[in-house]
Structures are given as C-alpha cells and as structure tokens.
Design an enzyme around this catalytic site. Structure first.
Site, PDB file in Angstrom:
ATOM      1  N   ASP A   1       0.833  -1.204   0.000  1.00  0.00           N
ATOM      2  CA  ASP A   1       0.000   0.000   0.000  1.00  0.00           C
ATOM      3  C   ASP A   1       0.870   1.258   0.000  1.00  0.00           C
ATOM      4  O   ASP A   1       2.059   1.200   0.286  1.00  0.00           O
ATOM      5  CB  ASP A   1      -0.992   0.020   1.172  1.00  0.00           C
ATOM      6  CG  ASP A   1      -0.355  -0.389   2.468  1.00  0.00           C
ATOM      7  OD1 ASP A   1       0.756   0.105   2.743  1.00  0.00           O
ATOM      8  OD2 ASP A   1      -0.955  -1.192   3.220  1.00  0.00           O
TER       9      ASP A   1
ATOM     10  N   ASP B   1       1.310   5.334   1.127  1.00  0.00           N
ATOM     11  CA  ASP B   1       0.915   6.471   1.954  1.00  0.00           C
ATOM     12  C   ASP B   1       1.513   7.733   1.338  1.00  0.00           C
ATOM     13  O   ASP B   1       2.622   7.696   0.790  1.00  0.00           O
ATOM     14  CB  ASP B   1       1.466   6.321   3.381  1.00  0.00           C
ATOM     15  CG  ASP B   1       0.878   5.100   4.077  1.00  0.00           C
ATOM     16  OD1 ASP B   1      -0.271   4.755   3.780  1.00  0.00           O
ATOM     17  OD2 ASP B   1       1.583   4.485   4.899  1.00  0.00           O
TER      18      ASP B   1
ATOM     19  N   ASP C   1       9.326   6.024  12.948  1.00  0.00           N
ATOM     20  CA  ASP C   1      10.063   5.089  13.805  1.00  0.00           C
ATOM     21  C   ASP C   1      11.501   4.831  13.331  1.00  0.00           C
ATOM     22  O   ASP C   1      12.453   5.232  13.990  1.00  0.00           O
ATOM     23  CB  ASP C   1       9.259   3.791  14.026  1.00  0.00           C
ATOM     24  CG  ASP C   1       8.654   3.204  12.761  1.00  0.00           C
ATOM     25  OD1 ASP C   1       8.961   3.703  11.657  1.00  0.00           O
ATOM     26  OD2 ASP C   1       7.883   2.224  12.868  1.00  0.00           O
TER      27      ASP C   1
HETATM   28  P1  ATP Z   1       4.044  -2.063   6.090  1.00  0.00           P
HETATM   29  O1  ATP Z   1       4.817  -2.590   4.959  1.00  0.00           O
HETATM   30  O2  ATP Z   1       3.774  -3.057   7.114  1.00  0.00           O
HETATM   31  O3  ATP Z   1       2.805  -1.282   5.715  1.00  0.00           O
HETATM   32  P2  ATP Z   1       4.931   0.495   6.975  1.00  0.00           P
HETATM   33  O4  ATP Z   1       6.300   0.999   7.339  1.00  0.00           O
HETATM   34  O5  ATP Z   1       4.263   1.137   5.813  1.00  0.00           O
HETATM   35  O6  ATP Z   1       5.047  -1.053   6.793  1.00  0.00           O
HETATM   36  P3  ATP Z   1       2.666   1.348   8.505  1.00  0.00           P
HETATM   37  O7  ATP Z   1       2.145   0.793   9.767  1.00  0.00           O
HETATM   38  O8  ATP Z   1       1.855   1.279   7.274  1.00  0.00           O
HETATM   39  O9  ATP Z   1       4.057   0.626   8.270  1.00  0.00           O
HETATM   40  O10 ATP Z   1       3.080   2.843   8.800  1.00  0.00           O
HETATM   41  C1  ATP Z   1       3.430   3.778   7.802  1.00  0.00           C
HETATM   42  C2  ATP Z   1       4.559   4.680   8.282  1.00  0.00           C
HETATM   43  O11 ATP Z   1       4.121   5.410   9.440  1.00  0.00           O
HETATM   44  C3  ATP Z   1       5.808   3.937   8.753  1.00  0.00           C
HETATM   45  O12 ATP Z   1       6.676   3.652   7.685  1.00  0.00           O
HETATM   46  C4  ATP Z   1       6.407   4.926   9.736  1.00  0.00           C
HETATM   47  O13 ATP Z   1       7.082   5.939   9.056  1.00  0.00           O
HETATM   48  C5  ATP Z   1       5.172   5.538  10.386  1.00  0.00           C
HETATM   49  N1  ATP Z   1       4.769   4.804  11.608  1.00  0.00           N
HETATM   50  C6  ATP Z   1       3.859   3.808  11.709  1.00  0.00           C
HETATM   51  N2  ATP Z   1       3.724   3.383  12.965  1.00  0.00           N
HETATM   52  C7  ATP Z   1       4.570   4.121  13.703  1.00  0.00           C
HETATM   53  C8  ATP Z   1       4.885   4.157  15.096  1.00  0.00           C
HETATM   54  N3  ATP Z   1       4.311   3.343  15.955  1.00  0.00           N
HETATM   55  N4  ATP Z   1       5.812   5.077  15.496  1.00  0.00           N
HETATM   56  C9  ATP Z   1       6.378   5.916  14.615  1.00  0.00           C
HETATM   57  N5  ATP Z   1       6.130   5.913  13.311  1.00  0.00           N
HETATM   58  C10 ATP Z   1       5.235   5.040  12.841  1.00  0.00           C
HETATM   59 MG    MG Z   2       2.197   0.785   5.127  1.00  0.00          MG
END
Ligand code: ATP
Ligand code: MG
Length: 466
Positions: free
Chosen positions: A78, A80, A159
């Site tokens: 996905d 963002d 993060d």
């Molecule tokens: P995935 O491939 O699982 O979607 P992702 O890195 O995109 O991994 P998401 O949970 O979709 O994870 O979150 C999107 C973004 O938001 C992360 O890449 C990070 O930058 C930020 N983020 C998400 N959760 C947190 C958190 N608990 N603390 C700080 N930043 C966060």
């Molecule tokens: Mg994501």
C-alpha cells in the site's frame, strides 16, 4: 491566473506558523541514479494524488514503508502520501475522499479500478509531540496529534530511519532526513532519536522492530536492540486491539516464522499468545505442537509470498490448536463425551488467550467453525460427508485437516480420502463411502476412540456444523 495564485498562497496559510516553529535539519536529496527506484513499481493512483496536490500548490510525497519497499526493489502493498495540505484542504481536491480518525486525522482517497478499490492514505505533516506540549494542555488529547508541522518534524516522528524517506514521483528524488538510504545499504534497522525514549512513547515500536527485521533481513542496530530486553514489559500497557493489529501484521508479513523467532530472541513473546510462550520456552517438550505451528506458519508465509490470500481466523486456529488439543484430550480423559469435550476445550483455549491478547470476535467465530469441523472429517458414514462438504467454511476446515495429516496427528489416509471425495463424481463418492467400511482403525484421534466406547456421543451435535 492571479486569483489562482493567491488562492494557493492562502491555502498554504495554516502551515506557515508550524513550519517556522521547528527546524530539524535539511534532508539529503538523493537523485534517481543513486536510489534506483523503479517507477514501474509505483501505484498510478498514488502518483495521481501527489500530482494533484502539487498542482494545487502543496508539497506531496510518497512516504514511509512504500519508499522503503521501493528502494528494496519490492512492490509496496500500500501507498501512503504525506503533504503540507491540511486534511480539509486534501479532501476538497478529490471526489472520493473521506476524513478518517479524530485523534490522528487522515484522508482516505479511494480509486475504483478493475480489481479491488485502492485507498491512498494521505496524512498532513505532523509536529513532534514534545513541541506540542502546550497544545496538549490547552486543547486536550483529541487535538494533540493533529498539530501540523514541517516535513522535518514529520520525519523525526517516524520510527526507523528506513521508514522516514520521502519520494517525489515528479522529480524522482528521495528526501532523506535520517540517513535511511545509508542504513539500507548497511542493512541496518535503526530507530530515529533515543531508542529507549521512543519505545516508552510507543511500546508497539518494539514489535515493529522485530517485524521489519524479519521482513527485510536487516540487523537491528545495537542501540536500537539493546533497550528492548528491559522495556518489553511495557507492551502489557498497550490496548489489546492495537496489540492484536500489530501481531496480525507480523503473522501476515510473509516472514512469520522468522518474526516469531525474532520475538523470542528479543524476549517479547510472553503474554502475546500463550502458545508462543510454551512452544518457544519449552522447546523439545512441545515438539509435536512446534511442528504443527511451524508447518502452519510456513504454509502461510508461502501463500503470502506468492500473493495468495490468508484468513486470519485460520491462522489463529492453527496457532491455538496445540493448546486446544491438549485441553480436549484432558477433558476426554476426565470422561467427557467427545464433542462436548471439544467445545469445552474451545472455550478454555479462547479464555486463556483472551487473558493476554484478545482475538477479535469475527476471527473467533471462524476459529470455532474450523475447529468444530475437525471431528466431522472422521465421520465418513451415511449422509455426514455429503453434509460436511456443503458447509460454507468447508475449504478452511479441509485445509486445516490436511495440516493435521501432514504432521502425523491424523492418519493421512483420511486426508487422501477427502481429497479424492472432493474430486469424485457421485458414483465415485459412493465407491469411496463403501471403501470406508473396509478400512479399519484408520483414526488415532480422541474422537474415534471415544466413539467406540460411548456410541451415543458419536453423532456430532448440530452445533458442530457451521
Ligand atoms: P508495512 O509494509 O507493514 O505497511 P509500513 O512501514 O508502511 O510497513 P505502517 O504501519 O503502514 O508501516 O506505517 C506507515 C509509516 O508510518 C511507517 O513507515 C512509519 O514511518 C510511520 N509509523 C507507523 N507506525 C509508527 C509508530 N508506531 N511510530 C512511529 N512511526 C510510525
Ligand atoms: Mg504501510
């Protein structure tokens, strides 16, 4: 033209005071030849969103996990988008846009194409919480996370360094505030800021560290890894629903077995799933259970890596099965009839699980259906097989039964019989039914043994049906 320009400037207004308030340093600009992101891996809709926002005079970037995956050469699941437009301003630019959330307001922009609709999540650059202290006191909790900030602040709130890169599809440039690209090259997962402080702010980040390490194959930087052993217990204070979401992501990452080993190595598995506690702690003691779970997870990982869907209910049913089997056998040994013994064991297993992390209700009913179907696979007489095959969740129950055969818990002739039965025409099915009569002692399960002693408990109550 001039009015359009003035409008743009006015639209930017809400951002101005926040962008000036904090300066967290300039990002490194990484050109195409250095990051080598393949534009073919981009979602057309995500590009449309950034383009529309930019046309309206805002800044807009693809951000977070999508940029990390793109830089790894993986197609993100996905996308963002981060922007300096406020949620209201974003919403006005798109036809299918919905404001989501209160505490952390974002906009979902939906696109309807040939397959599933695609949702692009658009969030406004947020300020660092530390700097928003006044707002917390004045405006209360709801507004706290909706304090807009600069892109630099937005990056510092994220993060890991590899999750804090911003990609502009128009210029094909990556903006990197925390050395994410260098960490990618070093295959290092590094928390932004002081790791212990960041884990205290949000303990779920410890689980995310384990998940991303398993997914990317990167090593946790020592300063990022070190506080986890001491702070792991903070996960107890995280609301169960949030914990559930994160564990589900971990199990559905396509690297679940590796991630579970990572949880164990980090000492984080306690209290998340009772099953993980006893499998990972006792080792050899629970070898049978270990084999079953390992196989189930390997199966899930395979499916996810090859783009197939996986049902969370099925997955949790497999993870809790060894516990359930133990309880079921104990009930049978106490003299309970087979099916009530199973149902009682299901209640116990779910109750024990809920004392740690509650599994959402919708998945719980799937689990119960899959479990209660299991004794019915051994009942290959009369109308039973014909009825079972009509159950809406038959396929899940059947796949589950095959896993039990693969680990030797159930005689594999039963699995084969059902595979043949599904494929057979009506005459073939009758032949298979007749063949069962000639089989003897084809089941080692408590169900079969129980039936021989107490014929009245043989017939699974209709509650066992789905
Ligand atoms: P995935 O491939 O699982 O979607 P992702 O890195 O995109 O991994 P998401 O949970 O979709 O994870 O979150 C999107 C973004 O938001 C992360 O890449 C990070 O930058 C930020 N983020 C998400 N959760 C947190 C958190 N608990 N603390 C700080 N930043 C966060
Ligand atoms: Mg994501």
């Amino acid at each position: 033209m001039i009015t359009k320009f003035i409008k743009r400037i006015l639209r930017r207004d809400p951002m101005v005071k926040h962008t000036q308030a904090n300066n967290t340093g300039a990002p490194k600009r990484i050109p195409k030849k250095a990051h080598r992101i393949d534009p073919h891996l981009l979602s057309k809709n995500a590009v449309k969103v950034t383009h529309t926002l930019q046309q309206a005079g805002y800044e807009a970037f693809i951000v977070g996990g999508a940029v990390r995956d793109l830089a790894l050469g993986i197609g993100p699941k996905d996308f963002d988008v981060a922007t300096n437009a406020t949620p209201d301003q974003v919403q006005r630019l798109f036809r299918k846009a919905r404001l989501i959330g209160r505490r952390f307001q974002i906009v979902h922009v939906t696109f309807f194409g040939k397959g599933h609709p695609e949702i692009i999540e658009v969030s406004t650059f947020r300020a660092l919480l530390d700097n928003a202290g006044d707002h917390v006191a004045e405006s209360g909790r709801i507004l706290r996370d909706n304090v807009w900030g600069s892109q630099g602040e937005d990056a510092a709130r994220r993060d890991f360094t590899i999750n804090a890169m911003y990609y502009d599809p128009s210029s094909e440039t990556v903006l990197d505030y925390h050395g994410g690209m260098a960490d990618m090259q070093k295959k290092t997962l590094r928390m932004i800021g002081d790791p212990a402080k960041r884990y205290r702010e949000d303990p779920v980040r410890m689980l995310r560290a384990v998940r991303f390490a398993a997914k990317t194959g990167f090593e946790l930087d020592s300063a990022t890894r070190e506080p986890i052993a001491k702070l792991g217990k903070l996960l107890n204070d995280v609301p169960s629903a949030r914990l559930f979401d994160e564990i589900l992501k971990l199990l559905m990452s396509g690297y679940s077995w590796k991630a579970i080993q990572g949880l164990k190595d980090a000492g984080l598995h306690h209290g998340l799933l009772p099953l993980l506690d006893h499998i990972l702690d006792k080792g050899e003691d629970s070898k049978g259970a270990n084999d079953f779970v390992k196989l189930a997870l390997a199966n899930t990982d395979d499916r996810i890596q090859s783009g197939k869907s996986v049902s969370a209910g099925f997955l949790f049913a497999t993870l809790l099965w060894p516990d359930l089997l133990k309880n079921w056998k104990a009930n049978s040994a106490k003299g309970m009839a087979n099916i009530p013994a199973l149902h009682d064991a299901m209640d116990d297993t779910i109750a024990t699980q809920s004392s740690g992390m509650t599994i959402q209700r919708r998945f719980e009913s799937d689990m119960r259906e899959i479990w209660s179907m299991q004794p019915r696979f051994e009942r290959r007489v009369g109308r039973y097989p014909y009825r079972l095959i009509e159950s809406p969740r038959f396929r899940a129950g059947y796949d589950f039964m095959l896993l039990r055969c693969a680990t030797g818990e159930l005689n594999s002739t039963i699995g084969q019989w059902w595979t043949d039965f599904i494929a057979a025409d009506p005459a073939g099915q009758d032949e298979l039914m007749a063949s069962v009569k000639n089989e003897s002692g084809n089941s080692q399960s408590p169900a079969k043994r129980r039936r021989r002693r107490k014929p009245k408990s043989v017939v699974p109550p209709e509650s066992a049906a789905s």
